[in-house]
Enzyme design. Structure first.
Site, PDB file in Angstrom:
ATOM      1  N   LYS A  77     -15.915 -36.796  25.295  1.00  0.00           N
ATOM      2  CA  LYS A  77     -14.918 -35.995  26.254  1.00  0.00           C
ATOM      3  C   LYS A  77     -15.849 -34.785  26.746  1.00  0.00           C
ATOM      4  CE  LYS A  77     -10.509 -33.456  26.445  1.00  0.00           C
ATOM      5  NZ  LYS A  77      -9.359 -33.301  25.610  1.00  0.00           N
ATOM      6  N   SER A 146      -5.245 -34.192  27.965  1.00  0.00           N
ATOM      7  CA  SER A 146      -6.464 -33.795  28.508  1.00  0.00           C
ATOM      8  C   SER A 146      -7.728 -34.754  28.593  1.00  0.00           C
ATOM      9  CB  SER A 146      -6.761 -32.372  28.092  1.00  0.00           C
ATOM     10  OG  SER A 146      -7.243 -32.726  26.747  1.00  0.00           O
ATOM     11  N   SER A 170      -3.270 -34.503  23.785  1.00  0.00           N
ATOM     12  CA  SER A 170      -4.301 -34.663  24.768  1.00  0.00           C
ATOM     13  C   SER A 170      -5.096 -35.995  24.396  1.00  0.00           C
ATOM     14  CB  SER A 170      -5.356 -33.567  24.796  1.00  0.00           C
ATOM     15  OG  SER A 170      -4.857 -32.332  25.330  1.00  0.00           O
TER      16      SER A 170
END
Length: 429
Positions: A77, A146, A170
């Site tokens: 990420k 996210s 997330s």
């Protein structure tokens, strides 16, 4: 490998060991999938070129042979630092930010023989403003956030595993929306050195994979050896928290959890509802206040550039700046008290069963969906797993989550594996 979609991590390792494939062939299958789908999906923020990855495999062939991952690819990420790729945090403010060092989790994966394939799209500063990613199950829908790109890339078969992070929902929400397995570790189990903080009281590392065996392998590389529980579903006690206890929830989602509860009972488990008298909803509210307070202080430099951040993020920081220290301390104290209540209420139970999201992924890309199904557990720092337990009328995944006890992550991962076998996930498109 079949149908041009790479197998999962543990299966690929087995194929490497018995000579049915090699790291180069597996890598090509990943890149073939990326080439075919990335223009529509938009999962990657930055991606190493295919030929550069093949050269890396050749240059490191001798050293990779004895490693746990043997050169297989992993995605990271884009709020997690990488020394050889930018870490932009989903913001134009940091478009040229190149870390000097790897985050601790990235360094651990490299040492284990991972090929860091690229950085996956995150929402802005791991909050609510979405990036370019679409949902691989239905391109019209949000992938959640996210950890949008990590969920989409794993669910679509572009990469076997990916790292994400969770401050509210997330990892769990995007994994649920995209229809893959997700895991959030007990807060503090895995190092967050080199991971952009949003709210340090809530931040946790997470992993997405195509099976719980894949997730467990990566978890052990990051946290150390985990015990191997062997308890069957027969005789286990599981507490159910209805979605309405946390906020809005769709009838299809509640029906999916009811169906799963029935399947668990048929497998020999006992499933009862948790009587919470509004305490879970209170945890949801307290989580939001603590997150805003800490984000405003962590992101003070970015907050000074209100012209360069999204309205959603500017609003979060403004809210946080308006929260007094005494109120923050009181919220933290109340969270601890509610955590003590929950531990007493769930004594003797193996896990809590709840919806992973309010429903299936909503259509549109302007927002990433509501996070309230995860806020309570994240406030308490509990380990959580999710998997696609059912599908709605349009075939979009409906994710369930199991919430474990702190530091008992191995038990939760094994329970997730066994429970997921009761609800085979939808096949990849």
């Amino acid at each position: 490998m079949s149908g041009g979609t790479p197998t999962g991590l543990t299966e690929a390792l087995a194929q490497l060991r018995d000579g049915r494939t090699d790291a180069h062939a597996y890598l090509d299958t990943c890149y073939d999938r990326i080439d075919a789908r990335e223009p529509q999906l938009g999962a990657w923020q930055s991606l190493r070129p295919r030929d550069a990855c093949h050269r890396w495999l050749d240059d490191n062939a001798d050293g990779l042979a004895g490693t746990p991952l043997r050169g297989l690819p992993v995605a990271i990420k884009d709020i997690i630092d990488t020394a050889d790729m930018p870490t932009t945090m989903g913001s134009a403010l940091h478009a040229d930010r190149q870390p000097a060092d790897d985050a601790a989790c990235v360094a651990a994966l490299r040492s284990a023989g991972a090929l860091i394939l690229g950085k996956t799209v995150t929402t802005e500063f791991a909050y609510f403003s979405p990036g370019k990613t679409a949902n691989p199950r239905d391109l019209r829908c949000t992938p959640g956030g996210s950890s949008s790109g990590s969920a989409a890339a794993v669910a679509d078969g572009m990469v076997p595993v990916a790292l994400g992070s969770q401050t509210a929902a997330s990892v769990i929400r995007p994994a649920a929306y995209c229809g893959t397995m997700g895991y959030v570790a007990t807060r503090g189990l895995m190092s967050l050195r080199g991971v952009q903080p949003l709210a340090q009281s809530h931040d946790s590392l997470g992993i997405m994979g195509r099976s719980f065996a894949d997730i467990r392998l990566i978890a052990e590389l990051l946290a150390g050896p985990l015990p191997t529980p062997s308890s069957p579903l027969q005789g286990l006690h599981i507490l159910r928290v209805p979605g309405a206890a946390m906020g809005d929830v769709s009838p299809e989602m509640e029906a999916a959890i009811d169906k799963l509860a029935a399947e668990l009972r048929e497998a020999g488990a006992t499933v009862t509802d948790l009587a919470d008298d509004g305490r879970i909803a209170r945890l949801v509210a307290l989580h939001g206040a603590v997150m805003a307070f800490e984000a405003a202080r962590n992101m003070a430099a970015e907050g000074a550039r209100s012209d360069a951040v999204s309205p959603q993020f500017a609003e979060l920081l403004e809210t946080g700046r308006g929260i007094a220290l005494a109120d923050h301390a009181a919220a933290q104290s109340e969270i601890r008290q509610l955590g003590q209540w929950l531990e007493a209420a769930r004594a003797g139970s193996a896990a809590i069963l709840a919806p992973a999201a309010p429903g299936s992924a909503p259509e549109g890309h302007a927002a990433t969906g509501a996070p309230h199904m995860s806020r309570a557990w994240q406030a308490l720092g509990l380990p959580v797993v999710t998997w696609p337990a059912d599908a709605d009328a349009q075939g979009r995944p409906l994710g369930a989550q199991l919430i474990g006890h702190r530091w008992r992550d191995a038990e939760l991962l094994e329970l997730g594996r066994k429970t997921a076998l009761l609800t085979p996930s939808p096949t990849l498109r």
